[in-house]
Structure formats: structure tokens, C-alpha cells
Scaffold this active site. Structure first.
Site, mmCIF file in Angstrom:
data_model
loop_
_atom_site.group_PDB
_atom_site.id
_atom_site.type_symbol
_atom_site.label_atom_id
_atom_site.label_comp_id
_atom_site.label_asym_id
_atom_site.label_seq_id
_atom_site.Cartn_x
_atom_site.Cartn_y
_atom_site.Cartn_z
ATOM 1 N N ARG A 150 -15.352 -23.573 -12.241
ATOM 2 C CA ARG A 150 -14.217 -23.147 -11.432
ATOM 3 C C ARG A 150 -13.019 -22.944 -12.362
ATOM 4 N NH1 ARG A 150 -16.590 -27.645 -8.749
ATOM 5 N NH2 ARG A 150 -17.557 -27.068 -6.752
ATOM 6 N N LYS A 175 -13.207 -30.918 -7.791
ATOM 7 C CA LYS A 175 -13.460 -30.715 -6.366
ATOM 8 C C LYS A 175 -14.522 -31.694 -5.869
ATOM 9 C CE LYS A 175 -14.162 -26.943 -3.064
ATOM 10 N NZ LYS A 175 -14.453 -25.504 -2.902
ATOM 11 N N HIS A 255 -12.910 -15.806 -9.290
ATOM 12 C CA HIS A 255 -13.902 -16.782 -8.818
ATOM 13 C C HIS A 255 -15.289 -16.150 -8.720
ATOM 14 C CE1 HIS A 255 -15.012 -20.620 -7.066
ATOM 15 N NE2 HIS A 255 -15.614 -20.000 -6.071
ATOM 16 N N ARG A 258 -17.970 -17.066 -11.226
ATOM 17 C CA ARG A 258 -18.799 -18.238 -10.902
ATOM 18 C C ARG A 258 -19.991 -17.815 -10.041
ATOM 19 N NH1 ARG A 258 -18.718 -23.857 -10.133
ATOM 20 N NH2 ARG A 258 -19.172 -24.649 -8.050
ATOM 21 N N HIS A 289 -21.776 -28.303 -7.029
ATOM 22 C CA HIS A 289 -21.755 -28.162 -5.575
ATOM 23 C C HIS A 289 -21.913 -29.530 -4.912
ATOM 24 C CE1 HIS A 289 -22.988 -23.625 -5.524
ATOM 25 N NE2 HIS A 289 -21.684 -23.800 -5.592
ATOM 26 N N TYR A 298 -26.515 -18.532 -1.459
ATOM 27 C CA TYR A 298 -26.593 -17.262 -2.184
ATOM 28 C C TYR A 298 -27.823 -16.444 -1.798
ATOM 29 C CZ TYR A 298 -22.883 -18.990 -5.217
ATOM 30 O OH TYR A 298 -21.685 -19.460 -5.695
#
Length: 325
Positions: A150, A175, A255, A258, A289, A298
Site C-alpha cells: 500500500r 492497516k 493503488h 497493488r 489482507h 479478484y
């Protein structure tokens, strides 16, 4: 809203409390500060209402007329307004009835190899030549593309987080309050080594916790880059390169580097015959994640992977067919 405590003060207290629990809240924090400024600008007094929240949501920086964009902005206020009710019980909490249900996550722009090469070349030309500024952004964008970090994680790196001997990054409590180690490809390590050598020639720092990526000019020379600075530079390069947007956001985003990393890794695994279901957990851990389901997203949201999955399914079905008896 109590006249004794402004919305801005409540926002600061809320963010401090949540960040104390380990949440970064970079994007929500920006949105909440924007909302607090809006409340002050329009002269709103009394309890916060959905009307003033909806008015703010419609005024996004891209002048969007899409209700789904407004709904996404409004969502940023929900946790804050629920928290605020303990101090201001008449505070209203926005729901889906205002702009409709929030749509599914938008499809990202998946960069081609040529687009990434062009981005790095354009970044290299920033500032005076030869100079450090271009190298800072070329190295930063290259790191994002090669590791899937990120932006907030990359700009927060200190020298002690970057181990070039063992080719390892330490990402500290970002995060979802997670920390993790990120191994790097030897070519990435070599690029970081060249950058650090040049940076140390130009900007001296005796601090062990010195920022890895630094501002190269002005009064903040030697200070860590901020996400907003990086976003501004990227927006300028995006305009210069005039990419054809293949995502559903307003434009290709930083972003999306990523997202591109994740998609290319899955495609490579499929070409190599790797069992993707077995590999997904390691990929999810690598990119940080919170849940492996975020990585599986995805497969259903990115056209490149949807066609790949469809091809695998067709292959499976053809093998499963048996001739009539």
C-alpha cells in the site's frame, strides 16, 4: 452539536481513539476532516443530520454526479456517527436509504508491463537531471509495482525497516493493526540499494529511524514523503501519460499498482500449473489482507482473471465428459 465541542474536535478524538487500537484510518481520516470543515463552512448548528451529511457527500473533489460515489463517501461517516452518539445522542446515522445500496467494489485498472515501464521512466525525469527527486519516485513506484505494498506502507518505511542484506521489508502495524515481513526479488533489492546510496550522498542523516523515502527540496528536505504528496505527483504523471482507463474508477490510480501485482501473480501461478487455491493464503498474507476472501475477490472482479477462471472451468468440463454408453 454542542457548541462547546466542535465536530473537528470530535473527529480528532475519534481518530485518536481508533488509531490507539491499531487502525491506520488514512482515507477515513481524510474524509472525516473534510466533513468537519464542511459542517463549519455551512454554519450548521445542533445535532448532525443526514441532510448535512448528504450535502457533503455530493460535493466530492471530482464533482461526481454518480449516487454510488456519494454513497461510498457517506459510508465513511457511519462508524464515526455511531461513536458520536455516546456524546451527542441525537446524532443521526446515515443508511442505504439516502443514495441506495453501496455497489460492489469497482474493478481496478490493471496496468500492462508497458504502462509500468512508462510510469517509471516518467518518474525518473522528475526534477533536475541528474537529481534525487526523480530517483525517489522511480524507486517508490517500482517498489509498489514489485511488492504490492500500500502507498501508506511504503512512505512509512524507515531505514531500519529495509533490510537489503536479506532482501526483506518489515511492515509495522499498518492497516488492520497487522505487521508482516515482505521478501523482495533480487532486482528490487538492487534498485533499493542504488537509491539508498544516492540518497545518502545527497541527504545526510545520522538517525537510525530515518525515513527511507524522503522529500528532496524545500523546508521539509529529508522528511518522509506523505501519501498526499505521492498522490499529487502520480496524478501529474497520469495526465502526462494519458492512459486509457480500463477500470471503473474515475481514472487509473496509484493503488491499482497493488491490484496489478496480485493479478499478475495469480496469472503467473496459473501458467506455471500452481494450485491457486493452495497458494491464495500465502498471497493474502504477503499483501497484508485481513481475510483470504479479500484476495479471492479478484477472481470474480477482474476481467483478466474471470476469463482465466472460465477457461479453467471449460477445460475441467471437457475432461469430465464421458462418451454415451
Amino acid at each position: 452539536m454542542s457548541s462547546a465541542i466542535s465536530v473537528q474536535t470530535h473527529v480528532e478524538h475519534y481518530l485518536a481513539e481508533r488509531r490507539g487500537l491499531g487502525f491506520a484510518l488514512s482515507t477515513p481520516g481524510y474524509a472525516l476532516h473534510s466533513f468537519a470543515r464542511h459542517v463549519e463552512a455551512v454554519g450548521h448548528h445542533g445535532p448532525l443530520t443526514v441532510e448535512v451529511m448528504a450535502d457533503w457527500a455530493r460535493r466530492d473533489s471530482h464533482a461526481s454526479t454518480d449516487p454510488s460515489t456519494w454513497a461510498r463517501r457517506l459510508k465513511c461517516l457511519r462508524s464515526f456517527t455511531r461513536w458520536l452518539q455516546q456524546f451527542e445522542p441525537r446524532t443521526e446515522v446515515p443508511d442505504d436509504a439516502i443514495f441506495g445500496r453501496l455497489p460492489q467494489r469497482q474493478a481496478p485498472h490493471i496496468y500492462s508491463e508497458g504502462e509500468i515501464v512508462a510510469l517509471l521512466a516518467a518518474a525518473r525525469r522528475l526534477g533536475a537531471a541528474p537529481g534525487l527527486r526523480g530517483l525517489v519516485y522511480e524507486t517508490l513506484f517500482g517498489l509498489l509495482a514489485s511488492t504490492g505494498l500500500r502507498v501508506s506502507e511504503a512512505v512509512a518505511l524507515s531505514d531500519t525497516d529495509v533490510d537489503l542484506k536479506y532482501g526483506m521489508l518489515t511492515i509495522v502495524r499498518t492497516k488492520f493493526a497487522k505487521s508482516r515481513y515482505v521478501p523482495m526479488h533480487p532486482s528490487t533489492v538492487e534498485a533499493l540499494r542504488r537509491y539508498r546510496w544516492m540518497r545518502d550522498l545527497v541527504i545526510e542523516s545520522a538517525r537510525a529511524d530515518a525515513p527511507f523515502f524522503v522529500v528532496t527540496r524545500g523546508q521539509r528536505r529529508g522528511s518522509p514523503l506523505t501519501r498526499n504528496e505521492v498522490e499529487r505527483v502520480f496524478a501529474g504523471l497520469r495526465k502526462q501519460l494519458a492512459w486509457n482507463n480500463r477500470g471503473t474508477h474515475h481514472a487509473p490510480r496509484i493503488h491499482d499498482l497493488r491490484h496489478t501485482f496480485v493479478v499478475r501473480r495469480i496469472v503467473q501461478w496459473q501458467a506455471q500449473g500452481v494450485d491457486i487455491d493452495q497458494a491464495m493464503l500465502s498471497l493474502s498474507t504477503y499483501v497484508g489482507h485481513a481475510m483470504v476472501t479479500n484476495t479471492y475477490w479478484y477472481l470474480s472482479a477482474v476481467p483478466e482473471l474471470m476469463s482465466l477462471a472460465a477457461g479453467c472451468f471449460e477445460s475441467f468440463m471437457s475432461q469430465a465428459e464421458v462418451p454415451d454408453a
